[in-house]
Scaffold this active site. Structure first.
Site, PDB file in Angstrom:
ATOM      1  N   MET A   1      -3.163  -9.097   1.913  1.00 18.72           N
ATOM      2  CA  MET A   1      -4.040 -10.106   1.309  1.00 18.72           C
ATOM      3  C   MET A   1      -5.461  -9.540   1.208  1.00 18.72           C
ATOM      4  SD  MET A   1      -2.617 -13.784   2.469  1.00 18.72           S
ATOM      5  CE  MET A   1      -3.400 -13.849   4.056  1.00 18.72           C
ATOM      6  N   GLY A   2      -5.581  -8.213   1.292  1.00 17.45           N
ATOM      7  CA  GLY A   2      -6.896  -7.578   1.124  1.00 17.45           C
ATOM      8  C   GLY A   2      -7.734  -7.646   2.381  1.00 17.45           C
TER       9      GLY A   2
ATOM     10  N   GLY B   1      -5.697  -1.022  10.189  1.00 16.41           N
ATOM     11  CA  GLY B   1      -4.297  -1.417  10.362  1.00 16.41           C
ATOM     12  C   GLY B   1      -3.547  -1.328   9.031  1.00 16.41           C
ATOM     13  N   HIS B   2      -4.173  -1.885   7.971  1.00 16.93           N
ATOM     14  CA  HIS B   2      -3.542  -1.787   6.645  1.00 16.93           C
ATOM     15  C   HIS B   2      -3.400  -0.317   6.229  1.00 16.93           C
ATOM     16  CE1 HIS B   2      -5.555  -5.868   6.135  1.00 16.93           C
ATOM     17  NE2 HIS B   2      -4.286  -6.140   5.899  1.00 16.93           N
TER      18      HIS B   2
ATOM     19  N   GLY C   1       3.099  -4.842   9.455  1.00 17.48           N
ATOM     20  CA  GLY C   1       2.575  -4.495  10.780  1.00 17.48           C
ATOM     21  C   GLY C   1       3.233  -5.328  11.872  1.00 17.48           C
TER      22      GLY C   1
ATOM     23  N   ASP D   1       1.988  -9.076  13.137  1.00 11.43           N
ATOM     24  CA  ASP D   1       2.637 -10.306  12.668  1.00 11.43           C
ATOM     25  C   ASP D   1       4.143 -10.154  12.888  1.00 11.43           C
ATOM     26  OD1 ASP D   1       0.254 -11.664  11.639  1.00 11.43           O
ATOM     27  OD2 ASP D   1       0.177  -9.961  10.283  1.00 11.43           O
TER      28      ASP D   1
ATOM     29  N   GLN E   1       6.539 -12.752  11.382  1.00  6.78           N
ATOM     30  CA  GLN E   1       6.612 -12.564   9.921  1.00  6.78           C
ATOM     31  C   GLN E   1       7.564 -11.416   9.582  1.00  6.78           C
ATOM     32  OE1 GLN E   1       3.163 -12.565   7.031  1.00  6.78           O
ATOM     33  NE2 GLN E   1       3.263 -10.362   7.355  1.00  6.78           N
TER      34      GLN E   1
ATOM     35  N   SER F   1      -7.881  -9.069   9.536  1.00 12.00           N
ATOM     36  CA  SER F   1      -8.950  -9.414   8.587  1.00 12.00           C
ATOM     37  C   SER F   1      -9.753 -10.602   9.116  1.00 12.00           C
ATOM     38  CB  SER F   1      -8.353  -9.760   7.225  1.00 12.00           C
ATOM     39  OG  SER F   1      -7.559  -8.680   6.778  1.00 12.00           O
TER      40      SER F   1
HETATM   41  O1  PAF Z   1       0.637 -10.257   6.257  1.00 16.46           O
HETATM   42  C1  PAF Z   1       0.049 -10.601   5.202  1.00 16.46           C
HETATM   43  O2  PAF Z   1      -1.052 -10.137   4.887  1.00 16.46           O
HETATM   44  C2  PAF Z   1       0.689 -11.628   4.291  1.00 16.46           C
HETATM   45  O3  PAF Z   1       1.359 -12.601   5.033  1.00 16.46           O
HETATM   46  C3  PAF Z   1       1.608 -11.009   3.236  1.00 16.46           C
HETATM   47  C4  PAF Z   1       2.800 -10.325   3.875  1.00 16.46           C
HETATM   48  C5  PAF Z   1       0.835 -10.015   2.379  1.00 16.46           C
HETATM   49  C6  PAF Z   1       2.154 -12.096   2.297  1.00 16.46           C
HETATM   50  O4  PAF Z   1       1.131 -12.761   1.640  1.00 16.46           O
END
Ligand code: PAF
Length: 308
Positions: A45-46, A51-52, A162, A165, A168, A201
């Site tokens: 999500m920018g 980490g990203h 990652g 989460d 998720q 973020s």
């Molecule tokens: O982890 C995130 O940033 C969001 O949940 C994802 C996986 C990009 C979905 O919008």
């Protein structure tokens, strides 16, 4: 080295293409697949942080091209959550990705993903209703819906998430299995600041005193880690250790503290096989997550490996 510029230091020029439409993104990755290339997707999500970028580097080890998507997904935010104030920094993010020589940035406007009349949602039952799902009703339905759409659009062989989460990642893996998706889900290790705070973020929301206090999440997990190293296996006692550390920090308000089976996300009474200690804690109005993976070492009696 700073965040950007790794490619420049290697003397390479950047050639990242930014794509805003579903149609063009589909064409580009279908062409790559037709040429026999492995496509990697890093959905984000920018407001990118290290980490990203560690997910991007993991993708680059396996895939070329790598697509990074940046889309602040309205469907995964509740009505009283931070959708409108969620940090949006497309220009800075784009520079970081160019510095890493990412091939494609997919940054669609909301109407590309959710055109008028959109009505179809994906829901993974059971594990979506616990923990984050209980605190944030509808959140995982929004996540799985957008991730499935991103998979359909980018057709990745591999997609990178990652471990911060963790729930998720587990839910997305379940969706991929249940719906026979052709995408392999890769879960990458935690990235932490030098004092232990898990990178997120949302850390950008923290006021100075909250930022200092936020390392309490790491300290709580680390206290449990030390107890495990000393032989503790009882989940109730480990939870009490973590709660004691959290309760000693006046700026922290725990939402949940749990130890669960890493597969089912059901609470456990004793450590076994593979477990996760999971925390969600408010620092002021900012809600932070952290977790620790505890895995039984096969053939080593009751020995556990802890990854923080
Ligand atoms: O982890 C995130 O940033 C969001 O949940 C994802 C996986 C990009 C979905 O919008």
């Amino acid at each position: 080295m700073g965040l950007a510029g790794e490619a420049e230091i290697r003397g390479e020029t950047s050639r990242m293409e930014t794509i805003h439409t579903v149609e063009w993104m589909k064409q580009v990755t279908r062409q790559a697949r037709a040429e026999g290339r492995l496509v990697g997707l890093v959905p984000t999500m920018g407001a990118l942080h290290q980490g990203h970028l560690s997910l991007v580097r993991a993708a680059q080890q396996q895939c070329k091209p790598v697509v990074v998507s940046i889309f602040v997904n309205p469907q995964q935010f509740g009505p009283n959550e931070d959708f409108s104030k969620y940090p949006r920094r497309l220009e800075a993010d784009s520079a970081l990705l160019e510095g890493l020589r990412v091939e494609y940035l997919f940054a669609p406007p909301p109407a590309e993903i959710y055109p008028d009349g959109f009505r179809t949602y994906v829901n993974v039952e059971g594990v979506s209703e616990r923990l984050e799902g209980r605190s944030r009703p509808g959140h995982f339905r929004g996540v799985t819906t957008v991730v499935l759409k991103l998979f359909e659009i980018a057709q990745p062989h591999f997609a990178y998430f990652g471990r911060k989460d963790a729930q998720q990642a587990r839910i997305i893996r379940q969706m991929a299995r249940d719906l026979n998706l052709d995408t392999e889900i890769v879960v990458c290790p935690m990235a932490r600041e030098s004092d232990g705070l898990a990178m997120s973020s949302r850390n950008a929301y923290l006021k100075d005193d909250e930022r200092r206090a936020a390392i309490v999440l790491y300290r709580a997990l680390d206290a449990a880690r030390q107890e495990i190293a000393a032989g503790e296996r009882d989940a109730v006692r480990l939870l009490a250790v973590m709660r004691k550390v959290l309760n000693a920090e006046p700026l922290a308000t725990p939402d949940y503290v749990e130890i669960v089976d890493a597969d089912t996300f059901e609470p456990v009474s004793r450590l076994r096989r593979s477990c996760l200690a999971l925390l969600a804690v408010f620092l002021g109005s900012t809600r932070l997550l952290d977790n620790m993976l505890v895995e039984e070492v096969e053939g080593a009696g009751s020995s556990f490996r802890v990854s923080l």
